[in-house]
Design a protein around this motif. Sequence first.
Motif, mmCIF file in Angstrom:
data_model
loop_
_atom_site.group_PDB
_atom_site.id
_atom_site.type_symbol
_atom_site.label_atom_id
_atom_site.label_comp_id
_atom_site.label_asym_id
_atom_site.label_seq_id
_atom_site.Cartn_x
_atom_site.Cartn_y
_atom_site.Cartn_z
ATOM 1 N N GLU A 82 71.450 64.596 61.085
ATOM 2 C CA GLU A 82 70.119 65.034 60.663
ATOM 3 C C GLU A 82 70.125 65.433 59.187
ATOM 4 O O GLU A 82 69.201 65.102 58.437
ATOM 5 C CB GLU A 82 69.675 66.216 61.526
ATOM 6 N N ARG A 85 70.098 62.358 56.868
ATOM 7 C CA ARG A 85 68.748 61.776 56.795
ATOM 8 C C ARG A 85 67.812 62.648 55.952
ATOM 9 O O ARG A 85 67.036 62.137 55.142
ATOM 10 C CB ARG A 85 68.178 61.571 58.201
ATOM 11 N N ASN A 89 65.873 61.580 52.536
ATOM 12 C CA ASN A 89 64.410 61.690 52.458
ATOM 13 C C ASN A 89 63.957 62.658 51.362
ATOM 14 O O ASN A 89 62.827 62.548 50.879
ATOM 15 C CB ASN A 89 63.841 62.103 53.811
ATOM 16 N N ALA A 111 73.196 57.427 60.638
ATOM 17 C CA ALA A 111 72.726 58.221 59.498
ATOM 18 C C ALA A 111 73.401 57.764 58.208
ATOM 19 O O ALA A 111 72.750 57.656 57.156
ATOM 20 C CB ALA A 111 72.984 59.706 59.746
ATOM 21 N N PHE A 114 71.824 54.556 57.273
ATOM 22 C CA PHE A 114 70.486 54.855 56.760
ATOM 23 C C PHE A 114 70.574 55.200 55.270
ATOM 24 O O PHE A 114 69.801 54.691 54.457
ATOM 25 C CB PHE A 114 69.896 56.028 57.552
#
Length: 179
Positions: A82, A85, A89, A111, A114
């Motif tokens: 988490e 990410r 972001n 992740a 990502f």
Amino acid sequence: LHCDAGVPLTIGDRVTVGPDLAGATCGAPADADCVGHGTSVASIIAAAPLAGISFAGVAPEAAILSVKITNSDTFPGQVTAEAIRDAVNLGANVINLSLATNVSTPALQAAVQFAQARNVVVVAAAGNDSAQGLVGPFYPAAYPGVLSVGAVGPDGSLASFSDTRTPVSVTAPGINVTS
């Protein structure tokens, strides 16, 4: 920010406090580093020169995004995925993960992928073998494309605790490091 000795670091104005995913505090202010490791690593990266202090970080003009993931010296599994990410972001260009686990999970790997798909460099500790028998490979360092960092001593030799099962991209001082 302050180091353990109470000496002010010269990165405070370049720190953005991001999400606190750790939950409970360690009896300190909510934005405190209960372990000290994250603050130490941030200073190694971004501390600017300060008169009278013979220490500066390797990137003294870098901005730091703090994403708190734990209040102890444990690997917080799903929270790490988490945090990766969230950092992406929030605009991170480089994510430093000075932590390791010998358990690969689909969430952690996804992740990292990502971040990589968005051209974010992921740097991770290659991991430390423990006296209790915990050995690598360690993640996220062992994932493809991660810049994995192993530890060396003052003489340049591999630190006795540095895992040799995790692919290592680069080594750096890991014993008696000033921060």
